[in-house]
Write a protein that holds these residues in place. Structure first.
Motif, short mmCIF file in Angstrom:
data_model
loop_
_atom_site.label_atom_id
_atom_site.label_comp_id
_atom_site.label_asym_id
_atom_site.label_seq_id
_atom_site.Cartn_x
_atom_site.Cartn_y
_atom_site.Cartn_z
N GLN A 85 0.83 -1.21 0.00
CA GLN A 85 0.00 0.00 0.00
C GLN A 85 0.87 1.26 0.00
O GLN A 85 0.56 2.23 -0.69
CB GLN A 85 -0.94 0.01 1.21
N LEU A 86 1.96 1.23 0.77
CA LEU A 86 2.88 2.37 0.80
C LEU A 86 3.51 2.60 -0.57
O LEU A 86 3.70 3.74 -1.00
CB LEU A 86 3.98 2.16 1.85
N LYS A 88 2.31 2.34 -3.38
CA LYS A 88 1.40 2.97 -4.33
C LYS A 88 1.58 4.49 -4.36
O LYS A 88 1.20 5.16 -5.31
CB LYS A 88 -0.05 2.61 -4.02
N LYS A 89 2.18 5.03 -3.28
CA LYS A 89 2.48 6.47 -3.24
C LYS A 89 3.64 6.76 -4.19
O LYS A 89 4.49 5.90 -4.41
CB LYS A 89 2.86 6.89 -1.82
N LYS A 90 3.70 7.96 -4.72
CA LYS A 90 4.79 8.32 -5.63
C LYS A 90 6.10 8.52 -4.86
O LYS A 90 7.14 8.01 -5.25
CB LYS A 90 4.45 9.58 -6.41
N LEU A 92 8.05 8.45 -0.94
CA LEU A 92 7.99 7.91 0.41
C LEU A 92 8.91 8.70 1.33
O LEU A 92 9.99 9.13 0.92
CB LEU A 92 8.44 6.44 0.43
N GLU A 96 9.15 5.50 5.90
CA GLU A 96 8.31 4.58 5.13
C GLU A 96 9.16 3.68 4.23
O GLU A 96 8.91 2.48 4.13
CB GLU A 96 7.31 5.38 4.27
N ARG A 126 12.81 12.68 0.35
CA ARG A 126 11.74 11.77 -0.08
C ARG A 126 12.35 10.83 -1.11
O ARG A 126 13.15 11.23 -1.95
CB ARG A 126 10.58 12.53 -0.74
N SER A 129 8.99 5.67 -4.73
CA SER A 129 8.52 4.31 -4.45
C SER A 129 9.00 3.36 -5.54
O SER A 129 9.23 2.18 -5.28
CB SER A 129 7.01 4.27 -4.32
#
Length: 141
Positions: A85-86, A88-90, A92, A96, A126, A129
């Motif tokens: 699920q994490l 799926k974010k662009k 992180l 995370e 950042r 992902s």
């Protein structure tokens, strides 16, 4: 599997017992005078164990010889999200990405700095992902 065994197993599972997957010392079978250890099927709700492999339906009083197993959660989560699920974010956060890769925060920062993980230039750091997913493919399990 006969109907009595099915009912017994269903009741034990309903009572919270699970299949026992630990290592069992051969001396346990000698102590229980087990006729055929290869047929043994153990269920447990630690420290209670039951063998459903033969008609004896052994329940040892002494758990020595049974490996203590750690409980495994069905799915690990971080702040309520699983790794897929994490991913799926662009982008992180470092924490995370560390969770997804099962590494330390400092190692995520180090990998981002050396280019092993694609990361933003500005702070806060950042990580993409996509680069985390790519690194997951390289991990040997």
């Amino acid at each position: 599997m006969n109907s009595t065994l099915c009912r017994t197993l269903r009741k034990l599972l309903a009572d919270g017992f699970e299949q026992y997957n630990g290592i069992i010392d051969p001396a346990v079978y000698e102590r229980l005078e087990c006729p055929d250890p290869k047929k043994a099927y153990w269920v447990c709700s630690w420290p209670i164990l039951h063998c459903l492999g033969c008609r004896k339906r052994c329940t040892p009083k002494d758990i020595s010889g049974f490996q203590v197993t750690l409980p495994m959660p069905e799915e690990l989560t971080y702040e309520g999200l699983t790794a897929p699920q994490l991913l799926k974010k662009k982008l992180l956060r470092v924490d995370e990405a560390a969770f997804c890769l099962n590494i330390s925060h400092s190692l995520v920062r180090k990998w981002a700095k050396c280019g092993k993980l694609d990361a933003t230039i500005n702070k806060p750091v950042r990580v993409t992902s996509e680069s985390v997913a790519k690194e997951l493919e390289n991990i040997d399990v």
